[in-house]
Design a protein around this motif. Structure first.
Motif, PDB file in Angstrom:
ATOM      1  N   LEU A 243      14.094  40.727   9.695  1.00  0.00           N
ATOM      2  CA  LEU A 243      15.280  40.384  10.139  1.00  0.00           C
ATOM      3  C   LEU A 243      16.078  41.694   9.428  1.00  0.00           C
ATOM      4  CD1 LEU A 243      15.974  36.561   9.860  1.00  0.00           C
ATOM      5  CD2 LEU A 243      15.615  38.187  12.146  1.00  0.00           C
ATOM      6  N   CYS A 244      16.965  42.390  10.209  1.00  0.00           N
ATOM      7  CA  CYS A 244      17.731  43.317   9.744  1.00  0.00           C
ATOM      8  C   CYS A 244      19.330  42.802   9.785  1.00  0.00           C
ATOM      9  CB  CYS A 244      17.515  44.539  10.425  1.00  0.00           C
ATOM     10  SG  CYS A 244      15.908  45.296  10.244  1.00  0.00           S
TER      11      CYS A 244
ATOM     12  N   GLU B  96       8.836  39.134  12.736  1.00  0.00           N
ATOM     13  CA  GLU B  96       9.559  40.455  12.833  1.00  0.00           C
ATOM     14  C   GLU B  96      10.482  40.239  11.527  1.00  0.00           C
ATOM     15  OE1 GLU B  96       9.146  39.278  17.300  1.00  0.00           O
ATOM     16  OE2 GLU B  96       9.396  38.239  15.367  1.00  0.00           O
TER      17      GLU B  96
ATOM     18  N   LEU C  61      11.274  36.299  10.570  1.00  0.00           N
ATOM     19  CA  LEU C  61      11.938  35.604  11.377  1.00  0.00           C
ATOM     20  C   LEU C  61      11.463  33.864  11.111  1.00  0.00           C
ATOM     21  CD1 LEU C  61      13.832  34.671  13.565  1.00  0.00           C
ATOM     22  CD2 LEU C  61      11.983  35.668  15.084  1.00  0.00           C
TER      23      LEU C  61
ATOM     24  N   ILE D 127      22.651  37.955  11.781  1.00  0.00           N
ATOM     25  CA  ILE D 127      21.912  38.110  10.524  1.00  0.00           C
ATOM     26  C   ILE D 127      22.793  39.150   9.549  1.00  0.00           C
ATOM     27  CG2 ILE D 127      19.933  39.000   9.327  1.00  0.00           C
ATOM     28  CD1 ILE D 127      19.307  36.522  11.048  1.00  0.00           C
TER      29      ILE D 127
ATOM     30  N   LEU E 256      15.448  36.827  19.795  1.00  0.00           N
ATOM     31  CA  LEU E 256      15.833  37.840  18.766  1.00  0.00           C
ATOM     32  C   LEU E 256      16.364  39.021  19.573  1.00  0.00           C
ATOM     33  CD1 LEU E 256      16.259  38.689  16.041  1.00  0.00           C
ATOM     34  CD2 LEU E 256      13.928  39.529  16.203  1.00  0.00           C
ATOM     35  N   ASN E 257      17.809  39.232  19.406  1.00  0.00           N
ATOM     36  CA  ASN E 257      18.695  40.456  19.972  1.00  0.00           C
ATOM     37  C   ASN E 257      18.140  40.288  21.628  1.00  0.00           C
ATOM     38  OD1 ASN E 257      19.292  41.327  17.575  1.00  0.00           O
ATOM     39  ND2 ASN E 257      17.380  42.662  17.367  1.00  0.00           N
TER      40      ASN E 257
ATOM     41  N   ALA F  67      19.125  39.130   5.721  1.00  0.00           N
ATOM     42  CA  ALA F  67      18.253  40.178   6.309  1.00  0.00           C
ATOM     43  C   ALA F  67      17.033  40.284   5.092  1.00  0.00           C
ATOM     44  CB  ALA F  67      18.967  41.302   6.369  1.00  0.00           C
TER      45      ALA F  67
ATOM     46  N   ASP G  86      21.089  41.907  13.345  1.00  0.00           N
ATOM     47  CA  ASP G  86      20.470  41.202  14.261  1.00  0.00           C
ATOM     48  C   ASP G  86      21.313  39.990  14.799  1.00  0.00           C
ATOM     49  OD1 ASP G  86      18.146  43.116  14.473  1.00  0.00           O
ATOM     50  OD2 ASP G  86      16.963  41.941  13.102  1.00  0.00           O
ATOM     51  N   ARG G  87      20.758  39.590  15.959  1.00  0.00           N
ATOM     52  CA  ARG G  87      21.267  38.245  16.490  1.00  0.00           C
ATOM     53  C   ARG G  87      20.225  37.264  16.990  1.00  0.00           C
ATOM     54  NH1 ARG G  87      22.895  38.888  20.933  1.00  0.00           N
ATOM     55  NH2 ARG G  87      22.153  40.992  21.527  1.00  0.00           N
ATOM     56  N   LEU G  88      20.433  35.931  16.519  1.00  0.00           N
ATOM     57  CA  LEU G  88      19.362  34.966  16.925  1.00  0.00           C
ATOM     58  C   LEU G  88      20.030  34.167  18.126  1.00  0.00           C
ATOM     59  CD1 LEU G  88      17.820  33.706  13.718  1.00  0.00           C
ATOM     60  CD2 LEU G  88      16.665  35.210  15.390  1.00  0.00           C
TER      61      LEU G  88
ATOM     62  N   ALA H 132      10.506  36.981  20.784  1.00  0.00           N
ATOM     63  CA  ALA H 132      10.208  37.070  19.454  1.00  0.00           C
ATOM     64  C   ALA H 132       8.985  36.423  19.185  1.00  0.00           C
ATOM     65  CB  ALA H 132      11.348  36.573  18.465  1.00  0.00           C
TER      66      ALA H 132
END
Length: 332
Positions: free
Chosen positions: A53-54, A51, A15, A6, A42-43, A11, A57-59, A47
């Motif tokens: 997203l920032c 949420e 989600l 992300i 998510l991270n 961001a 972050d990793r999907l 999830a």
């Protein structure tokens, strides 16, 4: 497994909304099922979908390539000639001058590029500022709308954070919007009109009532006379609330028909304006806007003002009725 990082560009959104854009051909039920089964993480963890997203972050998508391809349609942007003017542009924000007669957004799929949005996307693709194949989860968007037959200033975000900031500014009344219009009759002095806006969705018409009624919403319209001529008034109108047809319907309810307005105006006067000047739509133009961004990433635009010139046809009428200068004396 496919991993998605992300970025600043993506961001700031939920989600589930992000996933609906990424898998734009998938039903919501499929996406929530994959979240429940931990096929989408998510991270590294489970999830829910709500949420925010920032950046960073990793999907993680534990789906087959065939499944992902099945639920992902490549966005296409039709090449469309540009009819709008550009008042301002930077890396994230675009301020356009929409011509009257052009839809802001498609009403039907066949409208295609014959809209402001379609022309804007085509323009951004041609410039290289937007790649629909690459930017699968975001599409640049306009943040205020004008009726088809009303021209003037329209704001658009070229990035997600710009769209979000502009939409929030519109919702919080941090964008001052001013219109020029010509009305029949002499309207004296600065005034603020209050009323109750009741829309007939089936007929796409509006009534402005003096008292509250079921389904009616309170509106405010501020007017400032600029000039008088031939029994008419040139007005600057500040839209304090933004409802469909608000200016035209509110002025009509106050006894001042907008020139050329085929829905709420004076038919006889409209016919004479059409015969003399070829006026086929209302004399209403969103000519000035001021942004208020006291803080945040777009603070550099705080108190920034834009003014769009009147279209040639409206300027001809203005000069014929009010002369070369804006006068505030009566000249009947």
């Amino acid at each position: 497994m496919r991993e998605i990082a992300i970025t600043e560009q993506t961001a700031g959104q939920r989600l589930d909304k992000y996933l609906q854009k990424y898998f734009n051909a998938a039903p919501k039920s499929f996406l929530y099922k994959m979240l429940r089964k931990k096929r989408i993480k998510l991270n590294g963890g489970r999830a829910q979908g709500g949420e925010i997203l920032c950046p960073g972050d990793r999907l993680e998508l534990y789906l087959s390539e065939e499944t992902m391809a099945q639920f992902s349609e490549v966005k296409q942007v039709a090449v469309s000639p540009r009819h709008f003017g550009i008042l301002y542009e930077d890396e994230e924000i675009l301020v356009m001058n929409k011509p009257a007669g052009l839809l802001s957004q498609p009403d039907r799929p066949q409208d295609g590029g014959n809209t402001l949005v379609g022309q804007m996307l085509s323009y951004l693709v041609e410039k290289g500022d937007y790649c629909p194949q690459k930017d699968s989860t975001f599409t640049p968007a306009i943040c205020n709308r004008l009726d088809r037959n009303t021209g003037g200033i329209v704001f658009a975000g070229k990035t997600l954070r710009a769209v979000q900031a502009l939409n929030l500014a519109m919702a919080q009344r941090q964008v001052d919007k001013f219109y020029l219009t010509m009305v029949k009759g002499i309207l004296e002095g600065d005034r603020a009109f209050f009323g109750y806006h009741l829309k007939n969705e089936r007929e796409n018409t509006v009534k402005v009532l003096k008292a509250p009624a079921p389904g009616a919403k309170r509106i405010r319209t501020k007017v400032h006379p600029l000039a008088y001529g031939k029994g008419c008034t040139l007005l600057e109108v500040e839209l304090l609330t933004g409802k469909s047809h608000q200016i035209r319907a509110h002025l009509k309810a106050m006894g001042f028909a907008v020139a050329g307005d085929r829905k709420y105006g004076d038919p006889k006067w409209n016919r004479s304006l059409q015969a003399e000047f070829g006026l086929n739509n209302q004399f209403l133009f969103a000519y000035r806007a001021v942004l208020h961004f006291p803080e945040g990433p777009f603070q550099y635009l705080d108190q920034k003002q834009w003014t769009a010139p009147l279209p040639k046809g409206l300027e001809e009428i203005r000069k014929a009725y009010f002369g070369d200068r804006m006068r505030k004396e009566k000249n009947e």
